[in-house]
Design an enzyme around this catalytic site. Structure first.
Site, short mmCIF file in Angstrom:
data_model
loop_
_atom_site.label_atom_id
_atom_site.label_comp_id
_atom_site.label_asym_id
_atom_site.label_seq_id
_atom_site.Cartn_x
_atom_site.Cartn_y
_atom_site.Cartn_z
N ARG A 1 -9.84 0.07 -41.08
CA ARG A 1 -9.06 -0.78 -41.96
C ARG A 1 -9.05 -2.20 -41.38
O ARG A 1 -8.62 -2.41 -40.25
CB ARG A 1 -7.65 -0.20 -42.00
CG ARG A 1 -6.94 -0.37 -43.31
CD ARG A 1 -5.60 0.38 -43.30
NE ARG A 1 -5.72 1.78 -43.64
CZ ARG A 1 -5.03 2.75 -43.05
NH1 ARG A 1 -4.18 2.50 -42.07
NH2 ARG A 1 -5.19 4.00 -43.44
N HIS B 1 -15.33 -3.36 -48.07
CA HIS B 1 -15.09 -3.03 -49.48
C HIS B 1 -13.65 -2.61 -49.71
O HIS B 1 -12.94 -2.24 -48.77
CB HIS B 1 -16.02 -1.90 -49.94
CG HIS B 1 -15.82 -0.62 -49.18
ND1 HIS B 1 -16.42 -0.38 -47.97
CD2 HIS B 1 -15.08 0.48 -49.44
CE1 HIS B 1 -16.07 0.82 -47.53
NE2 HIS B 1 -15.24 1.36 -48.40
N GLU C 1 -21.51 5.42 -48.97
CA GLU C 1 -20.91 5.99 -50.16
C GLU C 1 -21.38 5.25 -51.40
O GLU C 1 -22.07 4.23 -51.30
CB GLU C 1 -19.38 5.95 -50.06
CG GLU C 1 -18.80 4.56 -49.90
CD GLU C 1 -17.32 4.59 -49.49
OE1 GLU C 1 -16.86 5.58 -48.91
OE2 GLU C 1 -16.64 3.59 -49.75
N HIS D 1 -16.91 1.21 -43.12
CA HIS D 1 -17.25 2.47 -42.45
C HIS D 1 -18.42 2.27 -41.49
O HIS D 1 -19.31 1.47 -41.77
CB HIS D 1 -17.64 3.54 -43.48
CG HIS D 1 -16.63 3.74 -44.55
ND1 HIS D 1 -15.36 4.19 -44.31
CD2 HIS D 1 -16.71 3.52 -45.89
CE1 HIS D 1 -14.69 4.25 -45.46
NE2 HIS D 1 -15.48 3.85 -46.43
ZN ZN Z 1 -14.85 3.46 -48.38
#
Ligand code: ZN
Length: 311
Positions: free
Chosen positions: A191, A171, A114, A97
């Site tokens: 992605r 991740h 996150e 991200h």
């Molecule tokens: Zn994520």
């Protein structure tokens, strides 16, 4: 006594999803490939509805705009946090991200930092976190040569593990994980690699390789390890999992009747085990609620285990 707002979650079907959100939490999921429960969210891609009280039926985004006093009059133009429960019945794509600056410039969005608390994991469940490239050139070479086994840092996880994933960290959640996620309110995912999986039509999902290379932090420095600070009394145990720039997360075990003072702009609670009451209202596993700024004291009765996220 102040406002405690219960949320109606939004469910997301995903190719990697399963049915544990129904099996474990009894949620009304749309199908047996449901991957995400957006439990507390005001994001446009999944805006929760208030279930109780004078604001019943309102979307959280609208309540945040119209009654900022309930959220401590914070200045963020949009509700800043998002809580999810994730059921991975197969591997999620390997992804990364952007941070706030990159996301603002390229996506008109917040970035996404996150964190994950592992609610459950089947034996030998893995996780991808970080990579072994020492330079951007090396990262690009691994990606171009499809050498993901050498690039990715992979390890086994256990229930109760906690991981902090700042923007820029490659991740992936893997098959067998049931995860509580607290994150910035953003839906921007780049992605990198999707295991060359094909959908029913024989197509691979879209990748965002260049953006991924742009935003990935090199070298990977490992995740920040906070010392887990614990406060324990004979009525509750509070375990601080992280205090980070965008959020703080703790796990709260209520053993029996107890009162806690509330000094936050607002606090996001998710019941992950047990049943009991909050300020005389019955609560049970799977429910999510916001304790607003006008609540000074929270009376709990348990046994209950809750995840608590604050700014
Ligand atoms: Zn994520």
């Amino acid at each position: 006594m102040g406002h405690i707002l219960f949320m109606e979650p939004v469910f997301k079907e995903m190719i990697w999803g399963g049915h544990r959100l129904k099996d474990v939490y009894n949620y009304p999921i749309p199908s047996d490939s449901t991957g995400e429960c957006w439990a507390i969210s005001a994001h446009k891609n999944g805006d929760c509805t208030i279930l109780n009280g004078e604001y019943k039926g309102m979307k959280l985004s609208a309540l945040y705009q119209q009654h900022r006093e309930l959220f401590g009059d914070i200045k963020d133009p949009a509700f800043p946090l998002l809580i999810k429960i994730i059921d991975a019945s197969s591997d999620l794509s390997v992804q990364v991200h952007p941070d706030d600056d990159y996301a603002a410039e390229h996506e008109h969005s917040l970035g996404k930092t996150e964190c994950w608390y592992v609610l459950d994991a089947k034996p030998h469940t893995q996780m991808v976190m970080g990579h072994h490239a020492q330079t951007k050139e090396e990262l690009i070479r691994y990606i171009k040569n499809d050498e993901y086994d050498r690039l990715l840092n992979k390890f086994e996880i256990q229930p109760g593990d906690f991981y902090y994933i700042p923007s820029g960290t490659i991740h992936a959640i893997c098959k067998g994980s049931l995860i509580y996620e607290a994150q910035q309110s953003s839906d921007i995912t780049y992605r990198v690699y999707d295991y060359h999986r094909k959908d029913k039509e024989g197509n691979e999902r879209q990748l965002h390789v260049q953006q991924s290379i742009d935003v990935t932090t090199v070298p990977y420095c490992g995740t920040l390890q906070n010392e887990m600070h614990q406060e324990a009394t004979d009525t509750f145990v509070s375990t601080c999992l992280i205090k980070a720039p965008y959020f703080s997360v703790s796990k709260l075990d209520i053993l029996k009747k107890t009162s806690l003072m509330h000094h936050q702009p607002f606090s996001l609670f998710s019941v992950i085990e047990g049943e009991g009451t909050v300020n005389e209202v019955s609560i049970k596993k799977g429910q999510h609620f916001i304790v607003c700024h006008d609540v000074q004291k929270i009376d709990f009765d348990g046994p209950l285990t809750l995840m608590v996220t604050t700014l």
